[in-house]
Design a protein around this motif. Structure first.
Motif, short mmCIF file in Angstrom:
data_model
loop_
_atom_site.label_atom_id
_atom_site.label_comp_id
_atom_site.label_asym_id
_atom_site.label_seq_id
_atom_site.Cartn_x
_atom_site.Cartn_y
_atom_site.Cartn_z
N MET A 281 8.26 25.76 80.53
CA MET A 281 9.00 24.95 79.55
C MET A 281 9.37 23.60 80.17
SD MET A 281 9.28 26.04 76.58
CE MET A 281 9.79 25.20 75.11
N LEU B 260 6.36 21.49 80.05
CA LEU B 260 6.09 21.05 78.67
C LEU B 260 6.98 19.86 78.30
CD1 LEU B 260 4.53 22.05 76.13
CD2 LEU B 260 6.54 23.35 75.53
N MET C 26 6.16 15.62 77.68
CA MET C 26 6.60 14.81 76.53
C MET C 26 7.39 13.60 77.03
SD MET C 26 7.76 17.52 73.62
CE MET C 26 6.97 19.07 73.35
N GLY D 230 16.26 28.39 70.47
CA GLY D 230 15.50 28.99 69.38
C GLY D 230 16.44 29.51 68.32
N LYS E 211 13.73 25.08 68.79
CA LYS E 211 12.35 25.45 69.08
C LYS E 211 11.72 25.96 67.80
CE LYS E 211 13.44 26.64 73.81
NZ LYS E 211 13.72 27.73 74.73
N PRO E 212 10.44 25.79 67.55
CA PRO E 212 9.48 25.14 68.44
C PRO E 212 9.74 23.64 68.61
CG PRO E 212 8.46 25.65 66.33
CD PRO E 212 9.81 26.26 66.31
N LEU E 213 9.55 23.20 69.86
CA LEU E 213 9.77 21.79 70.16
C LEU E 213 8.62 20.96 69.60
CD1 LEU E 213 10.69 21.85 73.95
CD2 LEU E 213 12.19 22.11 71.99
N PRO F 45 7.15 16.73 69.86
CA PRO F 45 7.43 15.42 70.47
C PRO F 45 8.35 14.57 69.61
CG PRO F 45 5.10 15.95 70.67
CD PRO F 45 5.71 17.01 69.80
N ARG F 46 8.14 14.64 68.30
CA ARG F 46 8.95 13.80 67.42
C ARG F 46 10.43 14.19 67.47
NH1 ARG F 46 7.88 11.69 61.32
NH2 ARG F 46 9.97 10.90 60.98
#
Lengths: 133, 196
Positions: B40, B43, B47, B113, B134-136, B138-139
């Motif tokens: 995570m 991830l 980003m 979550g 979550k779900p993450l 980028p925006r």
């Protein structure tokens, strides 16, 4: 450095995430192996945390079915029915492995049936825990 | 129905287009990601690099994160809710209220979550600036960072609560009994209270 528009930032992030998405099935295999080890040693909290993490990651990285099975596993371990924790962990991890091996990413009919069976198992565990008081 | 024929959808598309063209510069910011899960962290870091964040630091537990805040000049924390040992909420409470905390007013984004109302309220009352569900995407991360770093809500210090103002809507006309009175404090008074 010039400021970045949200549009450009999202496009760049999506590009960079492609490598993470490509590596995700490998990461899943490692996680499943860790879950197996934790189940054998009765480290349920570790499995619960791993399931919780998977739930968020899988949905983010385009494997919603894994997220749903992980959510079910987390729910199973929250029932308190410790006698069935090992079985629940095994069944859920096997189900996730099967989805990865078959490249099933979304709740297609076959996967939806798995999910129903898992939901029934979690419901039985909940009842069993309630009976045990 | 075509897009141009539906005024609501056309308005939505115009607004979305404006949002997408909004510019932000994160190149001078330092962000600390506190998450026990390496994947995570990776991830989120990907980003943040795409957003051209100046420096991205990591901590894999709350204790390490707390120490990092003392050592580095951090502009924003991204914290996972569920971590072994100290949870994200306990960590936020420690950052906001511990006498050992070097930055009680730091913007904090909590990743979760959970979207149940009582859990969101718990996070808000602990002093979380923004919740990233979550779900993450980028925006959503970009928008939360922009809000937390560049548009922070006023910081409140009360005996029962320390954190960003929990009210998100401003109603200048409101004059009911729950209206917050102006304390008369200036920013330097608040800084003195926080860092004395």
């Amino acid at each position: 450095m010039p400021p970045l528009t949200l549009h450009d930032a999202v496009a760049r992030a999506d590009d960079l995430l492609q490598s993470v998405i490509a590596d995700f099935p490998m990461h899943l295999e490692t996680t499943f192996a860790e879950m197996d080890r934790s189940a054998r040693s009765g480290r349920w909290i570790e499995i619960q945390i791993a399931a919780h993490d998977l739930k968020g990651q899988a949905a983010t990285l385009g494997w919603p079915i894994i997220g749903l099975v992980a959510r079910s596993l987390e729910a199973a371990l929250k029932t308190g029915d410790k006698t069935n924790f090992e079985k629940a962990a095994r069944v859920h991890v096997d189900c996730m492995r099967l989805c990865v091996a078959s490249n099933i990413r979304k709740p297609v009919p076959m996967a939806a049936r798995f999910l129903e069976e898992l939901a029934e198992l979690v419901a039985r565990m909940g009842k069993s825990a309630a009976r045990a008081g | 129905m075509t897009l141009s024929g539906d005024p609501c959808r056309a308005w939505e598309a115009r607004e979305n287009s404006k949002v997408l063209q909004k510019t932000v510069n994160f190149s001078d910011t330092t962000i600390l990601v506190v998450d026990d899960n390496q994947y995570m962290r990776q991830l989120i870091s990907h980003m943040l690099r795409a957003f051209e964040v100046g420096t991205v630091l990591h901590a894999d537990n709350a204790k390490e994160g707390f120490a990092e805040i003392r050592q580095s000049k951090i502009d924003c924390l991204i914290v996972d809710w569920l971590m072994p040992g100290m949870s994200g909420i306990e960590f936020v409470t420690m950052v906001r209220t511990s006498p050992q905390s070097s930055r009680p007013d730091i913007p904090i984004i909590l990743c979760s979550g959970h979207t149940e109302k009582d859990l969101v309220v718990e996070a808000r009352d602990a002093g979380v600036s923004e919740i990233l569900t979550k779900p993450l995407s980028p925006r959503s991360l970009f928008e939360k960072l922009d809000l937390a770093i560049f548009h922070p809500r006023p910081f409140i210090i009360m005996p029962s609560y320390t954190g960003p103002c929990r009210r998100r809507r401003l109603n200048a006309q409101y004059d009911g009994i729950e209206r917050r009175r102006d304390s008369g404090l200036q920013q330097h008074d608040i800084d003195a209270l926080l860092y004395s």
